[in-house]
Design a protein around this motif. Structure first.
Motif, short mmCIF file in Angstrom:
data_model
loop_
_atom_site.label_atom_id
_atom_site.label_comp_id
_atom_site.label_asym_id
_atom_site.label_seq_id
_atom_site.Cartn_x
_atom_site.Cartn_y
_atom_site.Cartn_z
N SER A 138 1.13 -0.88 -0.03
CA SER A 138 0.01 0.28 -0.18
C SER A 138 0.82 1.36 -0.04
O SER A 138 1.77 1.21 0.02
N GLY A 139 0.01 2.71 -0.58
CA GLY A 139 0.87 3.70 -0.11
C GLY A 139 1.79 3.52 1.23
O GLY A 139 3.33 4.96 1.37
N GLY A 140 1.12 3.77 2.36
CA GLY A 140 1.69 4.00 3.35
C GLY A 140 2.80 3.16 3.72
O GLY A 140 3.38 2.45 4.39
N GLU A 141 2.62 1.98 3.56
CA GLU A 141 3.45 0.59 3.80
C GLU A 141 4.95 1.04 2.88
O GLU A 141 5.96 0.91 2.63
N ARG A 142 4.64 1.49 1.48
CA ARG A 142 5.98 2.51 0.79
C ARG A 142 6.34 2.79 1.81
O ARG A 142 7.89 3.06 1.26
N LEU A 167 0.00 7.54 5.25
CA LEU A 167 0.01 6.48 6.42
C LEU A 167 -1.60 6.69 7.50
O LEU A 167 -1.86 7.79 7.47
N ASP A 168 -2.16 5.36 8.20
CA ASP A 168 -3.11 6.19 8.30
C ASP A 168 -2.52 6.69 10.41
O ASP A 168 -1.78 6.52 9.93
N ALA A 169 -3.48 6.87 10.99
CA ALA A 169 -3.02 7.46 11.80
C ALA A 169 -2.24 6.35 12.96
O ALA A 169 -1.35 7.22 12.92
#
Length: 319
Positions: A138-142, A167-169
């Motif tokens: 996902s974008g956050g994992e990247r 990233l999520d919260a």
């Protein structure tokens, strides 16, 4: 190493950057960052944040001014600076077919004295994703992978360009904790961010850029202190603004009303709130929906942007 180099690992003096066509993106910026400090650069899109950070990273030569990172010119003496710094760009651009572990091992091969890739992946919460291909993240994992690679060389200075975008919260909070831990271990961190809460929570000091210049700088508390605090409440039934104590005696510098609601602005929050509550007690009334709060970094940021826009409008009108 002299004492000044030890105290300030980043020194920027009258820094300037000009792009093709003569556009001046950075216009005489000066600041310094101490060892083991988190320093945030804030600003709207186009304010000059990334242009400034790229000069500190040695990715381009300044059009004017002076930059020193760990006592060296990061552009002219890149070989002396690069092994001691970590860089997290806004977009890493990794080979999409490699797994997370393969990407980390490949990057470790390009870094002097690299830490264990698995250790670093664990720090950023990717220990369970080592066999996943980059294209499947996902974008956050990247963004977590971007951060992991910036940490592989155990850097003395870490540049983070929008580190928590996507990233999520939970991921954002985890990243904050990691940055705090790095700072506590002596790493100097310079970050750019659009999240004002992030800067307020993490930064020891910060600078707000506007159109390539520093509009405000200091600790988050110092920057917000320039903005008024506010007291908001609903007028009691049968009362009007003129029934309150004289606003000057309350230490109020300005006010707005909307129907029965009143908002008072003050640089003397405790004084104003105390006298307002004493008045309400003596009058035997309740100030419903009372909200008393100090100025936030967001208000300071918006205030600076508003003042700059008003100044620009005045100049345009005068012209």
């Amino acid at each position: 190493m002299d004492i000044n180099e030890h105290e300030h690992v980043i020194e920027v003096t009258d820094l300037r950057r000009v792009y093709g066509g003569g556009f001046e993106a950075v216009r005489g910026v000066s600041f310094s960052v101490r060892r083991g400090e988190v320093f945030a650069l804030l600003g709207t899109n186009g304010a000059g944040k990334t242009s400034t950070v790229e000069l500190l990273e040695g990715l381009a030569e300044p059009a004017g001014g002076r930059v020193r990172v760990l006592g060296h010119d990061p552009f002219a003496e890149r070989a002396a600076v690069r092994p001691r710094t970590g860089v997290m760009l806004q977009e890493g651009g990794f080979p999409s077919e490699l797994t997370v572990a393969e990407t980390a091992r490949m990057w470790a091969g390009c870094v002097s004295g690299a830490r264990s890739p698995l250790e670093v992946l664990g720090l950023v919460g990717l220990a369970g994703k080592t066999r996943v291909r980059v294209k499947q993240l996902s974008g956050g994992e990247r963004r977590r992978l971007d951060l992991a690679l910036a940490l592989l060389g155990d850097p003395e200075v870490l540049f983070l360009d929008e580190p928590t975008t996507g990233l999520d919260a939970e991921g954002r909070r985890d990243t904050w904790e990691l940055v705090r831990a790095l700072r506590d271990d002596g790493t100097t961190v310079l970050l750019t961010t659009h999240y004002l809460e992030e800067a307020e929570d993490l930064a020891d000091r910060l600078a707000i850029l506007h159109e390539g210049r520093i509009a405000a700088a200091g600790t988050p508390a110092e920057v917000t202190a320039a903005q008024p605090s506010r007291i908001t409440f609903e007028l009691p039934d049968g009362y009007f603004l003129g029934d309150l104590p004289p606003l000057g005696e309350l230490g109020v510098s300005g006010h707005e009303t909307e129907g029965r609601f009143v908002r008072l602005r003050t640089h003397r929050l405790q004084w104003a709130a105390t006298r307002l509550l004493v008045w309400a007690e003596q009058a035997g009334v309740e100030l419903r929906r009372l909200d008393v709060r100090s100025a936030s970094l967001e208000e300071a940021f918006l205030g600076i942007a508003r003042e700059a826009a008003e100044a620009a409008g005045t100049k345009e009108f005068a012209a």
